[in-house]
Motif scaffolding. Structure first.
Motif, PDB file in Angstrom:
ATOM      1  N   THR A 134       2.762  -5.797   8.311  1.00  0.00           N
ATOM      2  CA  THR A 134       2.941  -4.347   8.448  1.00  0.00           C
ATOM      3  C   THR A 134       2.336  -3.641   7.228  1.00  0.00           C
ATOM      4  O   THR A 134       1.572  -2.680   7.373  1.00  0.00           O
ATOM      5  CB  THR A 134       4.448  -4.004   8.581  1.00  0.00           C
ATOM      6  N   ILE A 135       2.649  -4.145   6.039  1.00  0.00           N
ATOM      7  CA  ILE A 135       2.097  -3.532   4.820  1.00  0.00           C
ATOM      8  C   ILE A 135       0.563  -3.618   4.832  1.00  0.00           C
ATOM      9  O   ILE A 135      -0.134  -2.652   4.518  1.00  0.00           O
ATOM     10  CB  ILE A 135       2.652  -4.228   3.551  1.00  0.00           C
ATOM     11  N   ALA A 136       0.054  -4.790   5.241  1.00  0.00           N
ATOM     12  CA  ALA A 136      -1.406  -4.996   5.243  1.00  0.00           C
ATOM     13  C   ALA A 136      -2.082  -3.992   6.170  1.00  0.00           C
ATOM     14  O   ALA A 136      -3.108  -3.388   5.829  1.00  0.00           O
ATOM     15  CB  ALA A 136      -1.726  -6.420   5.684  1.00  0.00           C
ATOM     16  N   SER A 137      -1.505  -3.800   7.342  1.00  0.00           N
ATOM     17  CA  SER A 137      -2.148  -2.876   8.289  1.00  0.00           C
ATOM     18  C   SER A 137      -2.036  -1.434   7.789  1.00  0.00           C
ATOM     19  O   SER A 137      -2.945  -0.627   8.000  1.00  0.00           O
ATOM     20  CB  SER A 137      -1.521  -3.019   9.676  1.00  0.00           C
ATOM     21  N   TYR A 138      -0.947  -1.105   7.093  1.00  0.00           N
ATOM     22  CA  TYR A 138      -0.801   0.265   6.582  1.00  0.00           C
ATOM     23  C   TYR A 138      -1.819   0.537   5.477  1.00  0.00           C
ATOM     24  O   TYR A 138      -2.331   1.654   5.359  1.00  0.00           O
ATOM     25  CB  TYR A 138       0.620   0.506   6.075  1.00  0.00           C
ATOM     26  N   ALA A 139      -2.103  -0.496   4.684  1.00  0.00           N
ATOM     27  CA  ALA A 139      -3.128  -0.336   3.646  1.00  0.00           C
ATOM     28  C   ALA A 139      -4.457   0.032   4.301  1.00  0.00           C
ATOM     29  O   ALA A 139      -5.215   0.873   3.817  1.00  0.00           O
ATOM     30  CB  ALA A 139      -3.264  -1.625   2.840  1.00  0.00           C
ATOM     31  N   TYR A 140      -4.723  -0.584   5.451  1.00  0.00           N
ATOM     32  CA  TYR A 140      -5.970  -0.319   6.169  1.00  0.00           C
ATOM     33  C   TYR A 140      -5.941   1.057   6.844  1.00  0.00           C
ATOM     34  O   TYR A 140      -6.879   1.856   6.725  1.00  0.00           O
ATOM     35  CB  TYR A 140      -6.205  -1.414   7.207  1.00  0.00           C
ATOM     36  N   LYS A 141      -4.851   1.352   7.548  1.00  0.00           N
ATOM     37  CA  LYS A 141      -4.740   2.627   8.261  1.00  0.00           C
ATOM     38  C   LYS A 141      -4.903   3.803   7.308  1.00  0.00           C
ATOM     39  O   LYS A 141      -5.547   4.796   7.616  1.00  0.00           O
ATOM     40  CB  LYS A 141      -3.368   2.732   8.949  1.00  0.00           C
ATOM     41  N   LYS A 142      -4.303   3.667   6.140  1.00  0.00           N
ATOM     42  CA  LYS A 142      -4.413   4.706   5.125  1.00  0.00           C
ATOM     43  C   LYS A 142      -5.897   4.948   4.772  1.00  0.00           C
ATOM     44  O   LYS A 142      -6.358   6.077   4.666  1.00  0.00           O
ATOM     45  CB  LYS A 142      -3.618   4.246   3.887  1.00  0.00           C
ATOM     46  N   SER A 143      -6.648   3.843   4.651  1.00  0.00           N
ATOM     47  CA  SER A 143      -8.037   3.974   4.192  1.00  0.00           C
ATOM     48  C   SER A 143      -8.918   4.642   5.237  1.00  0.00           C
ATOM     49  O   SER A 143      -9.960   5.186   4.906  1.00  0.00           O
ATOM     50  CB  SER A 143      -8.597   2.599   3.800  1.00  0.00           C
ATOM     51  N   ILE A 144      -8.520   4.583   6.519  1.00  0.00           N
ATOM     52  CA  ILE A 144      -9.358   5.231   7.530  1.00  0.00           C
ATOM     53  C   ILE A 144      -8.718   6.515   8.070  1.00  0.00           C
ATOM     54  O   ILE A 144      -9.216   7.119   9.012  1.00  0.00           O
ATOM     55  CB  ILE A 144      -9.717   4.278   8.697  1.00  0.00           C
ATOM     56  N   GLY A 145      -7.598   6.909   7.487  1.00  0.00           N
ATOM     57  CA  GLY A 145      -6.998   8.191   7.866  1.00  0.00           C
ATOM     58  C   GLY A 145      -6.317   8.186   9.222  1.00  0.00           C
ATOM     59  O   GLY A 145      -6.112   9.240   9.824  1.00  0.00           O
ATOM     60  N   GLN A 146      -5.948   6.995   9.728  1.00  0.00           N
ATOM     61  CA  GLN A 146      -5.249   6.950  11.022  1.00  0.00           C
ATOM     62  C   GLN A 146      -3.740   6.852  10.808  1.00  0.00           C
ATOM     63  O   GLN A 146      -3.289   6.378   9.769  1.00  0.00           O
ATOM     64  CB  GLN A 146      -5.729   5.752  11.837  1.00  0.00           C
ATOM     65  N   PRO A 147      -2.958   7.278  11.821  1.00  0.00           N
ATOM     66  CA  PRO A 147      -1.501   7.192  11.669  1.00  0.00           C
ATOM     67  C   PRO A 147      -1.022   5.750  11.559  1.00  0.00           C
ATOM     68  O   PRO A 147      -1.619   4.846  12.149  1.00  0.00           O
ATOM     69  CB  PRO A 147      -0.962   7.816  12.958  1.00  0.00           C
ATOM     70  N   LEU A 148       0.052   5.564  10.784  1.00  0.00           N
ATOM     71  CA  LEU A 148       0.661   4.239  10.684  1.00  0.00           C
ATOM     72  C   LEU A 148       1.371   3.947  11.997  1.00  0.00           C
ATOM     73  O   LEU A 148       2.098   4.782  12.516  1.00  0.00           O
ATOM     74  CB  LEU A 148       1.662   4.206   9.523  1.00  0.00           C
ATOM     75  N   MET A 149       1.163   2.763  12.534  1.00  0.00           N
ATOM     76  CA  MET A 149       1.785   2.377  13.809  1.00  0.00           C
ATOM     77  C   MET A 149       3.130   1.710  13.531  1.00  0.00           C
ATOM     78  O   MET A 149       3.303   1.059  12.507  1.00  0.00           O
ATOM     79  CB  MET A 149       0.894   1.353  14.511  1.00  0.00           C
ATOM     80  N   TYR A 150       4.045   1.814  14.472  1.00  0.00           N
ATOM     81  CA  TYR A 150       5.254   1.000  14.379  1.00  0.00           C
ATOM     82  C   TYR A 150       4.974  -0.362  15.009  1.00  0.00           C
ATOM     83  O   TYR A 150       4.233  -0.452  15.982  1.00  0.00           O
ATOM     84  CB  TYR A 150       6.419   1.671  15.109  1.00  0.00           C
ATOM     85  N   PRO A 151       5.584  -1.421  14.454  1.00  0.00           N
ATOM     86  CA  PRO A 151       5.383  -2.757  15.037  1.00  0.00           C
ATOM     87  C   PRO A 151       5.878  -2.805  16.485  1.00  0.00           C
ATOM     88  O   PRO A 151       6.765  -2.047  16.864  1.00  0.00           O
ATOM     89  CB  PRO A 151       6.247  -3.668  14.161  1.00  0.00           C
TER      90      PRO A 151
END
Ligand code: CMC
Length: 388
Positions: A134-151
Motif C-alpha cells: 500500500t505504501i509503495a503504491s502511494y509513493a507512485y500515485k503521489k508522483s503521478i498526481g493520481q488519487p490514492l486507492m483503497y486496497p
C-alpha cells in the motif's frame, strides 16, 4: 587493537549463524530453508515463500489461508497516514518515501513495537507485510498526481498491489494474469539473500533493540544504493544511455574496462556468486517469454543481450568472475509491465521484506546476539596538543 582483524566490506567475516538462507557462490546455489530457489520460483507463491522464510516451514493449506486472511485485514493505512504522502514533493524518489512510510508506521502503530513481546513482533510482521504494498503504491500515485486507492482485500497480494498502483477509482481494473504471476515469481527470487548489505543493516539496527519498523526502514535505505538494490534502476539507465548515444555496445564495454570514472557494467558482478547467479538464470528465461507474451518487444533487450554476450567473452570480465546478477534483466520486465524506472528498487524492497523480517526475528530470538559493534584500526594522528 592488536587482536583486531581488518576486513573492509566484511569479505571474510560472518556476523551471525543463520538457519534461513544457504548460498554456495562457487556452485551457484541458493536455497531458502533448504528449498532450491528454482523450485520455489516455479512452484511456490510469494506469500507461501514469505511464510517459509519467516516461520521456518512451508505452510499447510490451512496455515496459508490463515496467513493470507490476516494480511488482508491489515492492508489499509491509518487514514491520517494517507495524508502523510502529501508532504513529499511530487518528483520525490519513491524509495525514500517508502522508507519514511515504514518509519512512520512506528508512530501510528505504537502497540507493536516491543521486540521482546512475541505477540507484538507477530503483529508488526503482519502489519509490515500487509502495508508495504500500500505504501509503495502511494509513493507512485503521489508522483503521478493520481488519487490514492483503497486496497481491495478480495484480491491476492500481488493483484491488490497492481490494482493499487495502476488502477483508478473510476474504472474497474483488470489484472493481467501473466503480469501477476511473473511479478509474484520475481518477488520470490528477491525474498532473501542472507547477509547482504540491507539485511545486515536490518540486523545491525535491530541488534541495538530498535523495533522492526525502524530496522526495516533502515534496510530500505541500504537497499536504495546503486551497488545494491538500486542496480535494477541503474541497469535501465545504462541501457537507455547506450541507446541514446547510438547503441555502440562495444564502445561502452571499452569504457567499463578503461575504468572511466562512474562507468561500470551495472547488473554484473557479485560478492558471493563467482560462476553465475542462479536468480539471473531464471530472470533471463522469463524476460523473453514475458515480453513475447505481452507483445512488448524492447530494443533495450537486444542491447542487454549484446552487452552480456560481449562481456562474457571478454577477459576483463572472465578473469574477474563477473557475471550477470539478478538485477541485469529484471528492469526490462518491470518496464514491460508499465512500472517507471524509479519504482524498480521499490519492487525489490517488496520482495526482500519477508527476508528482512525473518532475519530480524532470528536475530532478536538468538541468545548469541550481541549489539553489532565493529572495531576499527585507527590510522589518525597520535596524541597532539591544542595550540596554547
Ligand atoms: N563492472 C565493471 N567492473 C566490475 C564490476 C562491474 N559491474 N563489478 C566488479 N568489477 C571489478 C572491480 O572494478 C574490481 O576490479 P579490480 O580488481 O581491477 O579492481 C573487481 O571487479 C572486483 O570487484 P569488487 O568491486 O572488489 O567486488 P565486490 O565484491 O566488492 O563488489 C558488487 C560486488 C556487486 C558491488 C560489484 O560487482 C558491482 O559494483 N556491480 C555493479 C552493481 C550491481 O549490479 N549490483 C547488484 C548486485 S546483485 C543484487 C544486490 O545485491 O542488490
Amino acid at each position: 587493537t592488536d587482536h583486531v582483524t581488518l576486513d573492509p566490506g566484511f569479505v571474510n567475516t560472518a556476523s551471525c549463524t543463520s538457519d534461513i538462507t544457504f548460498i554456495d557462490g562457487d556452485a551457484g546455489i541458493l536455497r531458502y530453508r533448504g528449498y532450491p530457489i528454482a523450485e520455489l520460483a516455479e512452484k511456490s507463491s510469494f506469500l507461501e515463500t514469505s511464510y517459509l522464510l519467516i516461520y521456518g516451514e512451508l505452510p499447510t493449506p490451512a496455515q496459508l489461508t490463515e496467513f493470507t486472511d490476516k494480511l488482508s485485514m491489515h492492508t489499509l493505512l491509518h487514514e491520517e497516514m494517507r495524508g502523510f504522502f502529501n508532504g513529499f514533493p511530487r518528483d520525490a524518489h519513491p524509495m525514500p518515501v517508502l522508507s519514511s512510510g515504514v518509519s512512520a508506521l512506528s508512530t501510528w502503530y505504537q502497540d507493536s513495537l516491543d521486540p521482546f513481546d512475541p505477540a507484538q513482533v507477530e503483529l508488526s510482521t503482519i502489519r509490515l507485510m500487509a502495508k508495504l504494498p500500500t505504501i509503495a503504491s502511494y509513493a507512485y500515485k503521489k508522483s503521478i498526481g493520481q488519487p490514492l486507492m483503497y486496497p481491495d482485500n478480495s484480491l491476492g497480494y500481488v493483484e491488490n498491489f497492481l490494482r493499487l498502483t495502476f488502477g483508478v477509482p473510476t474504472t474497474p481494473y483488470e489484472v493481467d494474469p501473466v503480469v501477476a504471476r511473473t511479478l509474484d515469481m520475481l518477488l520470490i527470487l528477491h525474498a532473501d539473500h542472507e547477509q547482504n548489505c540491507s539485511t545486515s543493516t536490518v540486523r545491525l539496527v535491530g541488534s541495538g533493540h530498535a523495533n522492526l519498523f525502524a530496522s526495516v526502514s533502515s534496510g530500505i535505505h541500504a537497499l536504495s544504493g546503486p551497488l545494491h538494490g538500486g542496480a535494477n534502476q541503474a541497469v535501465l539507465e545504462m541501457l537507455a544511455g547506450i541507446q541514446e548515444s547510438g547503441g555502440d555496445v562495444r564502445d561502452f564495454v571499452r569504457r567499463v574496462k578503461d575504468k572511466e570514472p562512474g562507468v561500470k557494467l551495472m547488473g554484473f558482478g557479485h560478492r558471493v556468486y563467482k560462476n553465475f547467479d542462479p536468480r539471473s538464470v531464471i530472470v533471463k528465461k522469463a524476460v523473453r517469454d514475458v515480453l513475447d507474451r505481452m507483445a512488448k518487444p524492447d530494443p533495450l533487450l537486444d542491447l542487454a543481450m549484446q552487452l552480456e554476450e560481449i562481456a562474457l567473452a571478454d577477459d576483463y570480465f572472465v578473469s574477474r568472475k563477473l557475471y550477470p546478477n539478478v538485477d541485469f534483466y529484471t528492469g526490462l520486465i518491470y518496464k514491460a509491465m508499465g512500472f517507471p524506472t524509479k519504482m524498480y528498487t521499490v519492487l525489490f524492497a517488496l520482495g526482500r521484506l519477508p527476508g528482512w523480517i525473518a532475519q530480524w526475528r532470528e536475530m532478536i530470538s538468538d541468545p548469541a546476539t550481541k549489539i553489532g559493534r565493529p572495531r576499527q584500526v585507527y590510522t589518525g594522528p597520535t596524541e597532539r596538543h591544542y595550540p596554547a
